[in-house]
Design a protein around this motif. Structure first.
Motif, PDB file in Angstrom:
ATOM      1  N   LEU A   1       0.848  -1.189   0.000  1.00 51.60           N
ATOM      2  CA  LEU A   1       0.000   0.000   0.000  1.00 51.60           C
ATOM      3  C   LEU A   1       0.885   1.240   0.000  1.00 51.60           C
ATOM      4  CD1 LEU A   1      -3.104   0.544   0.126  1.00 51.60           C
ATOM      5  CD2 LEU A   1      -2.722   1.143   2.510  1.00 51.60           C
ATOM      6  N   VAL A   2       0.630   2.164  -0.942  1.00 50.02           N
ATOM      7  CA  VAL A   2       1.473   3.346  -1.101  1.00 50.02           C
ATOM      8  C   VAL A   2       0.611   4.606  -1.118  1.00 50.02           C
ATOM      9  CG1 VAL A   2       3.283   4.445  -2.474  1.00 50.02           C
ATOM     10  CG2 VAL A   2       3.062   1.948  -2.492  1.00 50.02           C
TER      11      VAL A   2
ATOM     12  N   SER B   1       0.283   8.838  -0.075  1.00 54.42           N
ATOM     13  CA  SER B   1       1.111  10.022   0.161  1.00 54.42           C
ATOM     14  C   SER B   1       0.318  10.989   1.026  1.00 54.42           C
ATOM     15  CB  SER B   1       1.488  10.706  -1.150  1.00 54.42           C
ATOM     16  OG  SER B   1       2.174  11.920  -0.882  1.00 54.42           O
ATOM     17  N   CYS B   2       0.971  11.520   2.040  1.00 58.01           N
ATOM     18  CA  CYS B   2       0.345  12.525   2.910  1.00 58.01           C
ATOM     19  C   CYS B   2       0.819  13.924   2.525  1.00 58.01           C
ATOM     20  CB  CYS B   2       0.681  12.228   4.376  1.00 58.01           C
ATOM     21  SG  CYS B   2      -0.032  10.689   4.969  1.00 58.01           S
ATOM     22  N   SER B   3       1.198  14.089   1.263  1.00 57.20           N
ATOM     23  CA  SER B   3       1.708  15.362   0.769  1.00 57.20           C
ATOM     24  C   SER B   3       0.944  15.765  -0.480  1.00 57.20           C
ATOM     25  CB  SER B   3       3.200  15.237   0.436  1.00 57.20           C
ATOM     26  OG  SER B   3       3.653  16.369  -0.269  1.00 57.20           O
ATOM     27  N   SER B   4       0.629  17.037  -0.588  1.00 55.45           N
ATOM     28  CA  SER B   4      -0.038  17.524  -1.795  1.00 55.45           C
ATOM     29  C   SER B   4       0.964  17.831  -2.903  1.00 55.45           C
ATOM     30  CB  SER B   4      -0.861  18.777  -1.474  1.00 55.45           C
ATOM     31  OG  SER B   4      -0.003  19.795  -0.988  1.00 55.45           O
ATOM     32  N   THR B   5       2.266  17.838  -2.580  1.00 56.12           N
ATOM     33  CA  THR B   5       3.278  18.193  -3.570  1.00 56.12           C
ATOM     34  C   THR B   5       4.042  16.990  -4.117  1.00 56.12           C
ATOM     35  OG1 THR B   5       4.925  18.598  -1.844  1.00 56.12           O
ATOM     36  CG2 THR B   5       3.612  20.493  -2.577  1.00 56.12           C
ATOM     37  N   PHE B   6       3.830  15.803  -3.553  1.00 57.15           N
ATOM     38  CA  PHE B   6       4.507  14.595  -4.031  1.00 57.15           C
ATOM     39  C   PHE B   6       3.489  13.463  -4.003  1.00 57.15           C
ATOM     40  CE2 PHE B   6       7.139  10.833  -3.956  1.00 57.15           C
ATOM     41  CZ  PHE B   6       8.222  11.158  -4.756  1.00 57.15           C
ATOM     42  N   SER B   7       3.084  13.001  -5.172  1.00 57.95           N
ATOM     43  CA  SER B   7       2.022  12.002  -5.244  1.00 57.95           C
ATOM     44  C   SER B   7       2.564  10.592  -5.023  1.00 57.95           C
ATOM     45  CB  SER B   7       1.319  12.073  -6.600  1.00 57.95           C
ATOM     46  OG  SER B   7       2.180  11.582  -7.614  1.00 57.95           O
ATOM     47  N   ALA B   8       1.689   9.729  -4.567  1.00 57.54           N
ATOM     48  CA  ALA B   8       2.035   8.314  -4.421  1.00 57.54           C
ATOM     49  C   ALA B   8       2.355   7.715  -5.785  1.00 57.54           C
ATOM     50  CB  ALA B   8       0.896   7.558  -3.753  1.00 57.54           C
ATOM     51  N   ASP B   9       1.720   8.237  -6.835  1.00 57.13           N
ATOM     52  CA  ASP B   9       2.004   7.771  -8.192  1.00 57.13           C
ATOM     53  C   ASP B   9       3.481   7.967  -8.534  1.00 57.13           C
ATOM     54  OD1 ASP B   9      -0.810   7.211  -9.362  1.00 57.13           O
ATOM     55  OD2 ASP B   9      -1.010   9.214  -8.500  1.00 57.13           O
ATOM     56  N   ARG B  10       4.027   9.111  -8.150  1.00 57.87           N
ATOM     57  CA  ARG B  10       5.445   9.391  -8.421  1.00 57.87           C
ATOM     58  C   ARG B  10       6.348   8.425  -7.677  1.00 57.87           C
ATOM     59  NH1 ARG B  10       7.084  15.410  -7.521  1.00 57.87           N
ATOM     60  NH2 ARG B  10       9.225  14.694  -7.529  1.00 57.87           N
ATOM     61  N   LEU B  11       6.004   8.129  -6.424  1.00 61.91           N
ATOM     62  CA  LEU B  11       6.808   7.194  -5.648  1.00 61.91           C
ATOM     63  C   LEU B  11       6.771   5.808  -6.292  1.00 61.91           C
ATOM     64  CD1 LEU B  11       8.604   6.597  -3.253  1.00 61.91           C
ATOM     65  CD2 LEU B  11       6.549   6.336  -1.839  1.00 61.91           C
ATOM     66  N   VAL B  12       5.604   5.382  -6.747  1.00 58.88           N
ATOM     67  CA  VAL B  12       5.481   4.084  -7.423  1.00 58.88           C
ATOM     68  C   VAL B  12       6.308   4.077  -8.700  1.00 58.88           C
ATOM     69  CG1 VAL B  12       3.863   2.593  -8.674  1.00 58.88           C
ATOM     70  CG2 VAL B  12       3.298   3.402  -6.379  1.00 58.88           C
ATOM     71  N   GLN B  13       6.298   5.166  -9.448  1.00 56.40           N
ATOM     72  CA  GLN B  13       7.127   5.259 -10.650  1.00 56.40           C
ATOM     73  C   GLN B  13       8.596   5.053 -10.304  1.00 56.40           C
ATOM     74  OE1 GLN B  13       5.719   9.172 -12.105  1.00 56.40           O
ATOM     75  NE2 GLN B  13       5.630   8.161 -14.101  1.00 56.40           N
ATOM     76  N   HIS B  14       9.056   5.667  -9.223  1.00 53.48           N
ATOM     77  CA  HIS B  14      10.452   5.514  -8.799  1.00 53.48           C
ATOM     78  C   HIS B  14      10.751   4.058  -8.432  1.00 53.48           C
ATOM     79  CE1 HIS B  14      11.587   9.696  -8.989  1.00 53.48           C
ATOM     80  NE2 HIS B  14      10.613  10.059  -8.171  1.00 53.48           N
ATOM     81  N   ILE B  15       9.838   3.427  -7.704  1.00 52.13           N
ATOM     82  CA  ILE B  15      10.040   2.032  -7.292  1.00 52.13           C
ATOM     83  C   ILE B  15      10.101   1.118  -8.512  1.00 52.13           C
ATOM     84  CG2 ILE B  15       8.995   0.059  -6.072  1.00 52.13           C
ATOM     85  CD1 ILE B  15       7.829   2.170  -4.069  1.00 52.13           C
ATOM     86  N   LEU B  16       9.216   1.348  -9.469  1.00 54.20           N
ATOM     87  CA  LEU B  16       9.172   0.518 -10.677  1.00 54.20           C
ATOM     88  C   LEU B  16      10.261   0.876 -11.682  1.00 54.20           C
ATOM     89  CD1 LEU B  16       5.311   0.407 -11.290  1.00 54.20           C
ATOM     90  CD2 LEU B  16       6.752  -1.415 -10.345  1.00 54.20           C
TER      91      LEU B  16
ATOM     92  N   SER C   1      -4.910  -8.140   1.768  1.00 56.20           N
ATOM     93  CA  SER C   1      -3.733  -8.463   0.960  1.00 56.20           C
ATOM     94  C   SER C   1      -2.516  -7.598   1.290  1.00 56.20           C
ATOM     95  CB  SER C   1      -4.071  -8.331  -0.527  1.00 56.20           C
ATOM     96  OG  SER C   1      -4.303  -6.976  -0.859  1.00 56.20           O
ATOM     97  N   ILE C   2      -2.658  -6.621   2.189  1.00 51.45           N
ATOM     98  CA  ILE C   2      -1.561  -5.700   2.491  1.00 51.45           C
ATOM     99  C   ILE C   2      -0.463  -6.413   3.284  1.00 51.45           C
ATOM    100  CG2 ILE C   2      -0.876  -3.598   3.741  1.00 51.45           C
ATOM    101  CD1 ILE C   2      -3.729  -2.545   3.148  1.00 51.45           C
ATOM    102  N   GLN C   3       0.736  -6.453   2.688  1.00 56.98           N
ATOM    103  CA  GLN C   3       1.893  -7.029   3.363  1.00 56.98           C
ATOM    104  C   GLN C   3       3.017  -6.012   3.519  1.00 56.98           C
ATOM    105  OE1 GLN C   3       3.021 -10.859   1.727  1.00 56.98           O
ATOM    106  NE2 GLN C   3       0.892 -11.482   1.578  1.00 56.98           N
ATOM    107  N   ALA C   4       2.815  -4.822   2.923  1.00 55.08           N
ATOM    108  CA  ALA C   4       3.795  -3.744   3.064  1.00 55.08           C
ATOM    109  C   ALA C   4       3.049  -2.417   3.013  1.00 55.08           C
ATOM    110  CB  ALA C   4       4.841  -3.804   1.956  1.00 55.08           C
ATOM    111  N   PHE C   5       3.549  -1.466   3.792  1.00 56.48           N
ATOM    112  CA  PHE C   5       2.948  -0.138   3.876  1.00 56.48           C
ATOM    113  C   PHE C   5       4.070   0.873   3.725  1.00 56.48           C
ATOM    114  CE2 PHE C   5       1.230   3.302   6.814  1.00 56.48           C
ATOM    115  CZ  PHE C   5       0.296   3.785   5.897  1.00 56.48           C
ATOM    116  N   VAL C   6       4.058   1.619   2.607  1.00 61.99           N
ATOM    117  CA  VAL C   6       5.096   2.599   2.296  1.00 61.99           C
ATOM    118  C   VAL C   6       4.407   3.946   2.138  1.00 61.99           C
ATOM    119  CG1 VAL C   6       6.913   3.246   0.675  1.00 61.99           C
ATOM    120  CG2 VAL C   6       6.472   0.821   1.148  1.00 61.99           C
ATOM    121  N   VAL C   7       4.613   4.837   3.102  1.00 58.65           N
ATOM    122  CA  VAL C   7       3.882   6.099   3.116  1.00 58.65           C
ATOM    123  C   VAL C   7       4.840   7.282   2.998  1.00 58.65           C
ATOM    124  CG1 VAL C   7       3.790   6.131   5.653  1.00 58.65           C
ATOM    125  CG2 VAL C   7       2.136   7.484   4.347  1.00 58.65           C
ATOM    126  N   TYR C   8       4.487   8.219   2.113  1.00 52.74           N
ATOM    127  CA  TYR C   8       5.291   9.424   1.898  1.00 52.74           C
ATOM    128  C   TYR C   8       4.714  10.569   2.718  1.00 52.74           C
ATOM    129  CZ  TYR C   8       7.808  13.235  -0.252  1.00 52.74           C
ATOM    130  OH  TYR C   8       8.615  14.325  -0.441  1.00 52.74           O
TER     131      TYR C   8
END
Length: 181
Positions: free
Chosen positions: A9-10, A12-27, A76-83
């Protein structure tokens, strides 16, 4: 979402950095044009973790807010990565609002991510104390100090650290590789 596929689960608690961007970096797809998830939509991106020991197919689940986490997703959540935005002291409180849910999911991996800790917002000591208290690993995407070049065993940092932690986890659908390979 495929039933039985583990989920990272990814949010983001920020309005300036989306969870989508973090997923892009991971992938590793930072240059790809990806649709940003709408404020009321959950998106699942498949990711195959393949290392010398095993392979596992998981979903990176981008969720805009905690109210959109369904019971099926929660199971199904086995990992929690929060920005969070470390320049804002209040953003750690936003992450804390996820804690009751995370405690009920009991994910194996919990990672708190920020661009870099901020002396004017959430400093390193405060972030590390919060992480220790709640069982998270702190990952800074852009460290001010890089590891020493002559270090024989340098620590992974940033997105590499997230990927390394994901590789170290034993996912529920893991397929072990033959020892002879």
């Amino acid at each position: 979402m495929a039933v039985g596929v583990p989920c990272m689960l990814v949010p983001s608690c920020s309005s300036t950095f989306s969870a989508d961007r973090l997923v892009q970096h991971i992938l590793g797809t930072e240059d790809a044009v990806v649709e940003v998830t709408a404020n009321d939509a959950v998106r699942f991106d498949p990711w195959t973790i393949d290392n010398k020991y095993y392979s596992a197919d998981i979903n990176l689940c981008v969720v805009p807010n905690k109210f959109l986490v369904t019971a099926e997703t929660a199971e199904s959540i086995q990992a929690f990565v929060v920005y969070f935005d470390s320049t804002q002291k209040s953003h750690l409180d936003s992450v804390s609002s996820w804690l009751p849910l995370a405690e009920s999911w009991l994910p194996e991996v919990m990672i708190l991510v920020c661009n870099r800790v901020s002396e004017n917002g959430v400093n390193r000591q405060k972030a590390q104390e919060w992480c220790i208290k709640h069982g998270f690993e702190l990952v800074e995407l852009r460290l001010e100090e890089l590891p020493e070049e002559d270090d024989d065993f340098p620590e992974s940092t940033g997105v590499k650290q997230i990927v390394q932690t994901s590789n170290a986890n034993v996912w529920s659908n893991v397929v072990m590789k033959n020892e002879r390979n």
